[in-house]
Design an enzyme around this catalytic site. Structure first.
Site, short mmCIF file in Angstrom:
data_model
loop_
_atom_site.label_atom_id
_atom_site.label_comp_id
_atom_site.label_asym_id
_atom_site.label_seq_id
_atom_site.Cartn_x
_atom_site.Cartn_y
_atom_site.Cartn_z
N GLY A 75 38.92 34.57 31.78
CA GLY A 75 38.90 33.14 32.62
C GLY A 75 40.07 32.40 32.54
O GLY A 75 40.25 31.38 32.63
N SER A 76 41.34 32.95 32.05
CA SER A 76 42.37 32.45 31.76
C SER A 76 42.83 31.80 32.86
O SER A 76 43.42 32.40 34.00
CB SER A 76 43.56 33.55 31.12
OG SER A 76 44.70 32.88 31.03
N ASN A 77 43.36 30.40 32.75
CA ASN A 77 43.99 29.94 33.85
C ASN A 77 45.66 30.28 33.90
O ASN A 77 46.09 30.31 34.86
CB ASN A 77 43.97 28.06 33.60
CG ASN A 77 42.69 27.52 33.55
OD1 ASN A 77 41.76 27.72 34.69
ND2 ASN A 77 42.36 27.03 32.60
N CYS A 79 46.64 33.25 33.45
CA CYS A 79 46.85 34.40 33.91
C CYS A 79 46.77 34.49 35.60
O CYS A 79 47.79 34.80 36.02
CB CYS A 79 45.89 35.49 33.58
SG CYS A 79 46.19 35.96 31.69
#
Ligand SMILES: Cc1ncc(COP(=O)(O)O)c(C=O)c1O
Length: 324
Positions: A75-77, A79
């Protein structure tokens, strides 16, 4: 701040607005609260990551890289933002994510794939498995004759933090226009680069306000250590005054765990939505506003700046704030 600016690859629409949140302040009986709208950096829903990536991609291009390699959670912003930035800069992008591919993909993972990033899972639920994965991917690409540029998780490096040190003069000009002198600037702290940079920029300019990080993904002790190290490295890079331990203030905002909505965060997000139309995400910004509200209850001693760092892709994700 008389510093030599690192090369920048333009991504963000700057300056972002600084908006007085009068209804929010009235609702909680607080001194003025101003929201620095870095959710509106204007690039790929990247929030605070857009500023960091301007310098990180600028450096990647300066050293002749042809691929960005970074990682985080599914869920990384950071990335998804890196995947988008790579495209705009004409670079390839490989993302290393801890754990296994989820059955239902978070919007950020779907966006990263849409931007054409190659995504690899470590199969290990430990977040630190990403760090080993980054080294392995970089080596693999180098052996294949590519020129990888590794960005640590969250873009948390001296250079990434420098983007927020360099954002402080922008904020200072806006505060002067509003005739507000804040007692506190508060921001969500995950990998801690944003907090570290704001602190470095605040010390460089000799500004009197406290910079507080709301720790949402690490313990207060670990966050303090990281902020101090990153802030010092950032100051060294920019040739400005280094932080000492006493400059680092971290509030515990993690609640039941990283990525798990907290009661305080849910209440804060609802208040922010209903008073100011703010979109706050369960992982970072809702918890940071929750920490600010707790500080207001304890007595803030003056106006506050809430740095809204984005997180918009998580706002409507299933199991997020509004279902809590
Ligand atoms: C929306 C959002 N807010 C805050 C943060 C925290 O920033 P940092 O990792 O620099 O502490 C992040 C990044 O992890 C983020 O994506």
């Amino acid at each position: 701040m008389a510093v030599s600016e690192p090369p920048r690859f333009p991504l963000a629409s700057l300056p972002t607005p600084l908006v007085p949140a009068r209804r929010l302040a009235d609702a909680i009986g607080s001194a003025p609260i101003l929201v620095k709208r870095d959710d509106l950096t204007g690039f790929a829903l990247a929030g605070n990551k857009a500023r960091k990536l301007e310098l990180l991609v600028g450096d990647a291009l300066a050293v002749g890289a042809d691929a960005l390699v970074t990682g985080g959670g599914a869920g990384s912003n950071h990335c998804q933002a890196t995947a988008a930035a790579a495209r705009v800069a004409g670079l390839a992008c490989v993302l290393v994510m801890y754990g296994r591919a989820p059955a239902r993909e978070h919007p950020n993972l779907r966006l990263a794939r849409a931007f054409g990033a190659e995504v690899r899972f470590t199969g290990d639920p430990d977040r630190r498995s990403v760090d080993r994965g980054l080294d392995a991917v970089a080596e693999e690409l180098a052996v294949a004759g590519r020129r990888p540029y590794v960005i640590p998780r969250g873009g948390a490096s001296a250079l990434g933090a420098a983007a927020y040190a360099l954002a402080v003069p922008e904020l200072v000009g806006q505060l002067a226009a509003e005739a507000v002198e804040p007692a506190v600037v508060i921001v969500a702290a995950g990998s801690c680069g944003t907090h570290a940079g704001l602190l470095a920029g605040t010390l460089a300019g000799g500004h009197p306000w406290r910079v507080v990080g709301a720790a949402v993904s690490r313990s207060v002790a670990e966050s303090r250590t990281r902020v101090l190290e990153l802030s010092r490295a950032c100051a060294e890079l920019l040739g400005t005054r280094a932080a000492i331990e006493g400059d680092v203030e971290v509030a515990d905002a993690i609640g039941p765990g990283y990525g798990v909505p907290s009661r305080a965060g849910v209440a804060a997000a609802r208040l922010g939505a209903r008073t100011e139309g703010l979109l706050l995400d369960p992982v970072f910004t809702a918890k940071a506003l929750g920490a600010l509200l707790a500080m207001v209850r304890e007595g803030l001693g003056g106006p506050a700046v809430f740095v809204h760092t984005g997180g918009v892709p998580s706002v409507l994700h299933e199991g997020g704030l509004w279902d809590a």
